[in-house]
Design an enzyme around this catalytic site. Sequence first.
Site, PDB file in Angstrom:
ATOM      1  N   LYS A 228       0.821  -1.211   0.000  1.00 27.18           N
ATOM      2  CA  LYS A 228       0.000   0.000   0.000  1.00 27.18           C
ATOM      3  C   LYS A 228       0.861   1.271   0.000  1.00 27.18           C
ATOM      4  CE  LYS A 228      -4.080  -2.188   0.826  1.00 27.18           C
ATOM      5  NZ  LYS A 228      -3.786  -3.614   0.978  1.00 27.18           N
TER       6      LYS A 228
HETATM    7  C1  LIG Z   1      -4.515  -4.737   0.625  1.00 28.72           C
HETATM    8  C2  LIG Z   1      -3.811  -6.037   0.658  1.00 28.72           C
HETATM    9  C3  LIG Z   1      -4.125  -7.069  -0.240  1.00 28.72           C
HETATM   10  C4  LIG Z   1      -5.245  -6.975  -1.230  1.00 28.72           C
HETATM   11  O1  LIG Z   1      -5.032  -5.967  -2.189  1.00 28.72           O
HETATM   12  P1  LIG Z   1      -6.258  -5.404  -3.044  1.00 28.72           P
HETATM   13  O2  LIG Z   1      -5.711  -4.299  -3.854  1.00 28.72           O
HETATM   14  O3  LIG Z   1      -7.276  -4.965  -2.064  1.00 28.72           O
HETATM   15  O4  LIG Z   1      -6.747  -6.548  -3.864  1.00 28.72           O
HETATM   16  C5  LIG Z   1      -3.350  -8.222  -0.194  1.00 28.72           C
HETATM   17  N1  LIG Z   1      -2.353  -8.367   0.697  1.00 28.72           N
HETATM   18  C6  LIG Z   1      -2.031  -7.405   1.585  1.00 28.72           C
HETATM   19  C7  LIG Z   1      -0.932  -7.643   2.549  1.00 28.72           C
HETATM   20  C8  LIG Z   1      -2.743  -6.204   1.597  1.00 28.72           C
HETATM   21  O5  LIG Z   1      -2.427  -5.252   2.469  1.00 28.72           O
END
Ligand SMILES: *Cc1c(COP(=O)(O)O)cnc(C)c1O
Length: 462
Positions: free
Chosen positions: A112
Amino acid sequence: MKYISTRGECEPHSFEEVVLTGLAPDGGLFIPESVPQLTREQILSWKNLSYAELAFEIIRLYVDGAVEDEVLKQMVIDTYAEFNHPEVAPLKELADNEWVLELFHGPTLAFKDFALQLLGRLLDHFLQKRQQHVAILGATSGDTGSAALEGCKHSEFVDIFILHPHNRVSEVQRKQMTTVVGNNVHNIAVSGNFDDCQKIVKQAFSDQSFLPDGYQLVAVNSINWARIMAQIVYYFYAALKFIDKNEAVSFSVPTGNFGDIYAGYLAKRMGLPIKQLIIATNKNDILHRFISQNQYNLTGLEASLSPSMDIMVSSNFERFIFDMFKGDTDKVSNFVTGLSSTVNQVSEEEWGLAKANFDSASVSDETTCEVIKEIQDKHGYLLDPHTVIGVKAAQLCKKDSVTPMISLSTAHPVKFSAAVEKAGLETPKFPHHLSDLLQREETYVVMPNDLAEVETYIKQSL
Ligand SMILES: *Cc1c(COP(=O)(O)O)cnc(C)c1O
């Protein structure tokens, strides 16, 4: 470049407007009016760029002059200078032609950070120019919250409200949010699950009359276009390590809200030679049921060992649905607003389009632990419980052995030590900059799963 809504009920918006709102006024999601097309030759000419240089080249295609090139370039350089690895997104070889793309070297140890560190800077740039103050509102299944707080806390133009499901995020995830200091930082634990949090956020956005005059909400969830845009970059970065020698590459992506994999799908539409895009889910497998059986129906959300993927209503899937319905916005609206627990299906042709773009698999908690242990024993490499779902799905869905298979590693295992311990392994160690995290003091409020109460709290805190 203009951005249109998947529901077709509002005028096209500029990049700046799109970043400053998030959700389209008609409840839809913004998508670019057209996707920039690149030739293989042009892509290959980027092979020797650093991560930040490549990010600038790709992101500017979507920013399209809304931020001057020089300013944008500096923003991108500053963003990726915060990462604790010189390559920003390094690749690790697990086995022959099986790779892991490490996306956890940012400040909060999950992918993120790639988008939210940039989004914070973009927001600050536009708000400074406008001398406008906004309220950021977001729901998190764990990792968006801390990344958003880290990315935006320095801005004097924002107050930031993050909703997380009470007792349903890992201790490390919670601490990473609730120990962020700043009087513009507000953490709210909602007694409910992630879908409840996301619903409150969507409702607050659709009627913002509760806010004091002059305020507006800004979304930092992956419904915000800027997040998708920033995530396109690492697909190119990883693929560029291979495509001078290989025809194409494949990606396996642990999926929750469909933001990360949608960025991969866009990379492919831009011309990046991607053979397979694999949707990897945990037991909350609505997307897998859709791809494998043409059944898109809601079931009860269950807590899993990979909490960041405990999502039933994948917001960003709407962006793909728009393409699957060939831009028929009435069909999109009906489909996404009519979702229920009865079986929703699309025509054979539409389903065919989905299957032509994605493969999928669902991985249980039990298998998650088994494979964490197996990979540690075999390769001496510790995977987090989200990444391992991608690695397992890649093994299950792989169509050939000559195409490099790249699994996106979405988080550092220390964020999810419960799963690692359950797999019978030692608790991983924190990177240096977070070594005292568990001792830091927390601040957050617990609230019922109730829109009005959350709105009142926001209003009183501004
Ligand atoms: C947010 C997240 C996901 C999923 O990602 P999306 O974009 O919501 O599909 C998978 N793994 C981790 C560790 C995350 O923080």
